[in-house]
Design a protein around this motif. Structure first.
Motif, PDB file in Angstrom:
ATOM      1  N   GLY A 246       0.829  -1.202   0.000  1.00  0.00           N
ATOM      2  CA  GLY A 246       0.000   0.000   0.000  1.00  0.00           C
ATOM      3  C   GLY A 246       0.862   1.249   0.000  1.00  0.00           C
ATOM      4  N   ASP A 247       1.916   1.237   0.813  1.00  0.00           N
ATOM      5  CA  ASP A 247       2.834   2.389   0.852  1.00  0.00           C
ATOM      6  C   ASP A 247       3.402   2.668  -0.533  1.00  0.00           C
ATOM      7  OD1 ASP A 247       2.418   2.589   3.525  1.00  0.00           O
ATOM      8  OD2 ASP A 247       4.324   1.690   4.133  1.00  0.00           O
ATOM      9  N   ILE A 249       2.125   1.969  -3.437  1.00  0.00           N
ATOM     10  CA  ILE A 249       1.104   2.590  -4.292  1.00  0.00           C
ATOM     11  C   ILE A 249       0.965   4.058  -3.930  1.00  0.00           C
ATOM     12  CG2 ILE A 249      -1.324   2.565  -4.940  1.00  0.00           C
ATOM     13  CD1 ILE A 249      -1.418  -0.323  -4.597  1.00  0.00           C
ATOM     14  N   VAL A 250       0.969   4.342  -2.626  1.00  0.00           N
ATOM     15  CA  VAL A 250       0.848   5.736  -2.190  1.00  0.00           C
ATOM     16  C   VAL A 250       1.990   6.566  -2.763  1.00  0.00           C
ATOM     17  CG1 VAL A 250       0.872   7.289  -0.217  1.00  0.00           C
ATOM     18  CG2 VAL A 250      -0.377   5.143  -0.083  1.00  0.00           C
ATOM     19  N   VAL A 253       1.312   7.236  -6.464  1.00  0.00           N
ATOM     20  CA  VAL A 253       0.196   8.149  -6.718  1.00  0.00           C
ATOM     21  C   VAL A 253       0.500   9.548  -6.185  1.00  0.00           C
ATOM     22  CG1 VAL A 253      -2.237   8.575  -6.268  1.00  0.00           C
ATOM     23  CG2 VAL A 253      -1.458   6.281  -6.749  1.00  0.00           C
ATOM     24  N   MET A 257       1.032   9.419 -11.061  1.00  0.00           N
ATOM     25  CA  MET A 257       1.114   8.164 -11.796  1.00  0.00           C
ATOM     26  C   MET A 257       1.459   8.411 -13.259  1.00  0.00           C
ATOM     27  SD  MET A 257      -1.873   5.652 -10.849  1.00  0.00           S
ATOM     28  CE  MET A 257      -3.080   6.786 -11.444  1.00  0.00           C
ATOM     29  N   LEU A 292      -4.159  11.215   3.177  1.00  0.00           N
ATOM     30  CA  LEU A 292      -4.198  10.345   2.007  1.00  0.00           C
ATOM     31  C   LEU A 292      -5.559  10.452   1.319  1.00  0.00           C
ATOM     32  CD1 LEU A 292      -2.326   8.366   0.755  1.00  0.00           C
ATOM     33  CD2 LEU A 292      -3.227   6.586   2.203  1.00  0.00           C
ATOM     34  N   VAL A 296      -6.443  11.832  -2.457  1.00  0.00           N
ATOM     35  CA  VAL A 296      -7.262  11.143  -3.450  1.00  0.00           C
ATOM     36  C   VAL A 296      -8.383  12.048  -3.940  1.00  0.00           C
ATOM     37  CG1 VAL A 296      -8.897   9.268  -3.747  1.00  0.00           C
ATOM     38  CG2 VAL A 296      -6.752   8.859  -2.585  1.00  0.00           C
TER      39      VAL A 296
ATOM     40  N   LEU B  88     -16.299   9.001  -3.006  1.00  0.00           N
ATOM     41  CA  LEU B  88     -15.409   8.138  -3.796  1.00  0.00           C
ATOM     42  C   LEU B  88     -16.155   7.307  -4.834  1.00  0.00           C
ATOM     43  CD1 LEU B  88     -12.979   6.730  -1.064  1.00  0.00           C
ATOM     44  CD2 LEU B  88     -12.394   8.259  -2.918  1.00  0.00           C
ATOM     45  N   ARG B  91     -15.300   7.690  -8.426  1.00  0.00           N
ATOM     46  CA  ARG B  91     -13.895   7.557  -8.818  1.00  0.00           C
ATOM     47  C   ARG B  91     -13.564   6.129  -9.232  1.00  0.00           C
ATOM     48  NH1 ARG B  91     -10.785  11.560  -7.002  1.00  0.00           N
ATOM     49  NH2 ARG B  91     -11.943  13.397  -6.367  1.00  0.00           N
ATOM     50  N   ASP B  95      -8.516   4.825  -6.675  1.00  0.00           N
ATOM     51  CA  ASP B  95      -8.849   5.844  -5.679  1.00  0.00           C
ATOM     52  C   ASP B  95      -9.522   5.226  -4.462  1.00  0.00           C
ATOM     53  OD1 ASP B  95      -7.797   7.641  -7.334  1.00  0.00           O
ATOM     54  OD2 ASP B  95      -9.614   8.780  -7.751  1.00  0.00           O
ATOM     55  N   LEU B  98      -6.778   3.591  -2.356  1.00  0.00           N
ATOM     56  CA  LEU B  98      -5.956   4.562  -1.617  1.00  0.00           C
ATOM     57  C   LEU B  98      -6.736   5.229  -0.495  1.00  0.00           C
ATOM     58  CD1 LEU B  98      -3.971   6.330  -4.401  1.00  0.00           C
ATOM     59  CD2 LEU B  98      -3.055   5.073  -2.481  1.00  0.00           C
ATOM     60  N   PHE B 101      -7.435   2.842   2.222  1.00  0.00           N
ATOM     61  CA  PHE B 101      -6.163   2.527   2.885  1.00  0.00           C
ATOM     62  C   PHE B 101      -5.868   3.608   3.925  1.00  0.00           C
ATOM     63  CE2 PHE B 101      -1.370   2.481   2.773  1.00  0.00           C
ATOM     64  CZ  PHE B 101      -1.214   1.243   3.348  1.00  0.00           C
ATOM     65  N   GLY B 102      -6.117   4.864   3.543  1.00  0.00           N
ATOM     66  CA  GLY B 102      -5.969   5.973   4.491  1.00  0.00           C
ATOM     67  C   GLY B 102      -6.875   5.777   5.698  1.00  0.00           C
TER      68      GLY B 102
END
Lengths: 316, 307
Positions: A246-247, A249-250, A253, A257, A292, A296, B88, B91, B95, B98, B101-102
Motif C-alpha cells: 500500500g505504501d 502505491i501511495v 500516486v 502516476m 491520504l 485522493v 469516492l 472515482r 482511488d 488509496l 487505505f488511508g
C-alpha cells in the motif's frame, strides 16, 4: 531538445541534491540523513518499477512489496548459507522474482479491475505467509544478514558506497523506464491501458505485453530488495506485509502516476512526510490517513500534476 | 482416523466460514451495488470488536454489550459513508483503494489512542463457555455452535431481504443499473447509505462474535480482510450466494489444512520435514484453491448477473 519545464527543473535539482547527500551529511556530521536518503533512493527504485505497471500499464498491483521481499530474502538466505557474492545474489533475486511475477501475472492478468487488485494482494499475502513459515530462516522474527553483499570491485559495507550504488541503480531504473515507456513496447502498454479492446482489435496480443511489463517490474523491484537487505542488515516478512505494498502505491500516486519522475517525487515526499509527522506525534498515521484521503479527493495528479499545472499557467 | 476429531474440525471450519460470510456479505454487497472497493471493511470489524469489549465492561452484560456494539458499528459505518466514502463512488478503483487505505491507517491509530496498544480479551459468560453435546457423545463448544447458528440466521435473513422485500428489489435494481433506479425516483444516496450501514453492521457482528475467540487488537481486521477478499474472488463479486458457498469452502480448507496436513505429510516425509513444511503449505492452501478457481472460472463460482 526543448527547455526544461517546472517538473524537469525540480527533478534535476532533486537528483543533484541526492548526489550531494553523502558529502553534505559528512560535513554537517548528520549521518541520520545519509541513512534516511539511502532508504529514499532504494524505495524510489521500487516505486519506479511499480509505476511501470501501475502508472503506464494501468495494472493496480497490490502486492508489489512481495518483490522487495523476494530480493531481500535472496540476500538473507544466501548469506545465511555463506554465499556473499553480490552478483550471484542479484542474479538469484532477479531470477526468483521473474519466475514469481510470471506465474502470478499469468494467473492474475486473466482478470480485470477489482479482481486484479484482490488477487495480487492475495498472492502477495501467500508469499508473506510462506516467509513467516520459514522457521529455519527466522520465521516471523526474520533473519539477520551477517555479511553484506560483496561485488568484487566494491563491497557495500561503507554507508556512502551503499548509497551511491543505490543511487546508481535508481538512475539506471529511471533511464530504463524512460526507454521502455517510449519504445514500441511502452506504447502498446499505454495503449492497452487507455483502450484494451481497441489495441486488441488492431492486432496486439495485449495480455502478453501486460505480462511482460509485469515481469519486468517485478524483476526490477527485486533489485531494490537486494539493496534494502544490505541497508538494514536484516530481512523479515514485515518487508512484504501488505501495508508495505500500500505504501508503494501511495508513493507512486503521491508523486503522480504515469510520469517519469513521479515515483521520485512521491517517495521523497512520502518518506520525508513520515519523518516529519512522526516527529510531531507518535500517532502520525492518524494525520497521514486523512491526508491520504484528501490527496485522493483533491490532488489527483500528485506532485507531478501540480508542477505540470504550474508550467501550463506559466506558459499561458 | 478419529471420526470425532474430523467432525469437530469440520464444525470449526464451518464456524470460520460463517464469520467470513458475515464479513464478505457486506463487502460484496457494497462492491456489487456501489462498485466500491472498501479496504476499511476490516477496520469496521475491528471497531465492532473494540466497541463490544468496551460495552460489555460498561454494562456487565454479554448480550447487551453485543447489541450496543452492533448499533455503534452501524452508526460508525453510516458516518464514514457520509463523510468520506460517498465522495469516492464516482472515482476509479485505485482511488477507492488509496482512500480506504488511508481510513485503515486512521482507524488503527485511533484505536491505539483510545484503547491502548495492549490487546483485550473478552470472557465468555458461563452459559456460552460450556460444551454442548451436538451428537450423542460428541461435545462441542456452545459458543462456536452459536456462531454457526447466527451465521445461518443472517444468511437466511439476507436471502429474504435481498430476494423477497422491496428494499431488496431496489438493491438488486441498483446493482444492475444505478442511473435508471435513480431516474425512477428512488433516493439512491439514501439507499447506498443504508446498504453501507448494513454492511458495516455485518462486519461489526463478525468482529463481535470473533472477539471472545481471539484477542481484540489493532490490525486484527487486516488479515481476515484478505481472507474475505479470497472468498469474494472465489465466490464471484456481488453475489451473496457465492459469498456463502465460498466462505464455507475457504473456512473448511483453512481449518482442515491446519489440522490434518501435518499428519498427512508425515505419511511420505520425515517427521521433522513435515512439521516444518506443514505450516507454510497449510497457509498457502486457500490461495492455491483461489488460483485453481481462477484458472477455470475467472469470474468466480457464482458470477453476479447484470452490472
Amino acid at each position: 531538445m526543448k527547455s526544461l519545464d517546472a517538473r524537469g527543473w525540480t527533478a534535476l535539482a532533486l537528483i543533484l541534491l541526492l548526489v550531494a547527500v553523502p558529502p553534505l551529511a559528512r560535513t554537517f556530521d548528520q549521518n541520520f540523513y545519509l541513512l534516511l536518503f539511502t532508504r529514499v533512493v532504494i524505495m524510489t527504485t521500487a516505486a519506479i518499477s511499480l509505476n511501470l505497471i501501475l502508472g503506464y500499464g494501468g495494472m493496480v498491483s497490490f502486492g508489489h512489496a512481495m518483490y522487495v521481499g523476494i530480493g531481500a530474502y535472496a540476500v538473507g538466505i544466501s548469506s545465511f548459507h555463506g554465499l556473499n557474492d553480490g552478483w550471484a545474489q542479484m542474479a538469484l533475486a532477479m531470477a526468483v522474482a521473474a519466475v514469481a511475477a510470471l506465474a502470478i501475472g499469468a494467473m492474475s492478468l486473466r482478470t480485470k479491475g477489482v479482481y486484479f487488485i484482490m488477487i495480487t494482494l492475495a498472492f502477495a499475502q501467500m508469499i508473506y505467509f510462506v516467509a513467516v513459515g520459514l522457521s529455519r530462516y527466522g520465521g516471523d522474527d526474520g533473519l539477520t544478514v551477517k555479511r553484506r553483499s560483496d561485488f568484487g570491485l566494491f563491497g557495500l559495507k561503507d554507508p556512502a558506497v551503499l548509497y551511491y550504488v543505490a543511487l546508481a541503480v535508481m538512475l539506471a531504473a529511471l533511464w530504463l523506464s524512460w526507454r521502455m515507456v517510449n519504445s514500441r513496447f511502452g506504447l502498446v502498454l499505454r495503449g492497452a491501458k487507455s483502450n484494451d479492446r481497441r489495441m486488441a482489435a488492431i492486432g496486439f496480443a495485449t495480455y502478453r505485453y501486460r505480462l511482460a511489463g509485469f515481469v519486468v517490474a517485478g524483476t526490477m523491484c527485486a533489485v531494490a530488495g537486494v539493496l534494502l537487505a544490505n541497508f538494514s542488515d536484516f530481512v523479515s516478512p514485515a518487508t512484504m506485509h501488505w501495508t508495505r505494498s500500500g505504501d508503494l502505491i501511495v508513493m507512486v500516486v503521491l508523486g503522480g502516476m504515469g510520469s517519469l519522475f513521479g515515483p521520485l517525487f512521491g517517495t521523497v515526499a512520502f518518506l520525508l512526510l513520515e519523518e516529519v509527522l512522526s516527529g510531531i506525534t507518535e500517532a502520525w498515521q492518524i494525520i497521514f490517513g486523512p491526508l491520504l484521503l484528501a490527496l485522493v479527493l483533491y490532488a489527483r495528479g500528485g506532485i507531478d500534476g501540480l508542477l505540470a499545472k504550474r508550467t501550463e499557467r506559466g506558459d499561458g | 482416523m478419529d471420526l470425532i476429531l474430523i467432525l469437530e474440525q469440520t464444525l470449526n471450519g464451518v464456524q470460520l466460514g460463517m464469520l467470513l460470510f458475515l464479513l464478505t456479505a457486506g463487502l460484496t454487497l457494497v462492491f456489487g451495488i456501489m462498485d466500491l472497493v472498501n479496504l476499511a471493511h476490516g477496520s469496521l470489524y475491528m471497531m465492532g470488536a473494540y466497541f463490544f469489549a468496551t460495552f460489555t465492561r460498561l454494562t456487565g452484560s454479554f448480550l447487551l454489550g453485543a447489541v450496543l456494539a452492533l448499533v455503534a458499528t452501524l452508526i460508525l459505518g453510516i458516518v464514514v459513508e457520509i463523510v468520506a466514502l460517498r465522495r469516492l463512488y464516482a472515482r476509479d478503483h485505485l482511488d477507492h483503494v488509496l482512500g480506504t487505505f488511508g481510513l485503515i491507517l486512521f482507524f488503527n491509530e485511533a484505536a491505539r489512542l483510545v484503547w491502548g496498544p495492549a490487546g483485550m480479551s473478552i470472557p465468555l459468560p458461563p452459559y456460552l463457555a460450556r460444551a454442548i453435546e451436538i451428537l450423542p457423545g460428541v461435545p462441542y463448544s456452545a459458543y462456536k455452535a452459536s456462531i454457526i447458528v447466527v451465521g445461518l440466521a443472517v444468511a437466511g435473513f439476507l436471502y429474504w431481504l435481498v430476494g423477497r422485500t422491496r428494499i431488496g428489489m431496489l438493491i438488486r435494481a441498483g446493482a444492475s443499473n444505478r442511473e435508471m433506479v435513480g431516474a425512477l425516483g428512488v433516493n439512491i444516496r439514501l439507499l447506498f447509505t443504508l446498504v453501507f450501514g448494513l454492511g458495516a453492521a455485518l462486519a461489526g457482528l463478525a468482529g463481535v462474535m470473533d472477539a471472545p475467540i481471539r484477542t481484540v487488537q489493532i490490525g486484527m481486521g487486516e488479515n481476515i480482510l484478505i481472507l474475505a477478499f479470497v472468498v469474494v474472488v472465489i465466490g464471484g463479486i456481488g453475489s451473496i450466494r457465492g459469498a456463502f458457498v465460498a466462505s464455507i469452502l475457504v473456512g473448511l480448507i483453512d481449518v482442515m489444512g491446519r489440522a490434518f496436513l501435518p499428519e498427512l505429510l508425515k505419511l511420505f516425509m520425515t517427521p521433522i520435514a513435515a512439521s516444518t513444511a506443514a505450516p507454510a503449505i497449510s497457509s498457502m492452501l486457500i490461495y492455491v484453491a483461489m488460483a485453481g478457481v481462477l484458472v477455470f472460472r475467472p469470474e468466480g463460482l457464482f458470477p453476479a448477473r447484470g452490472g
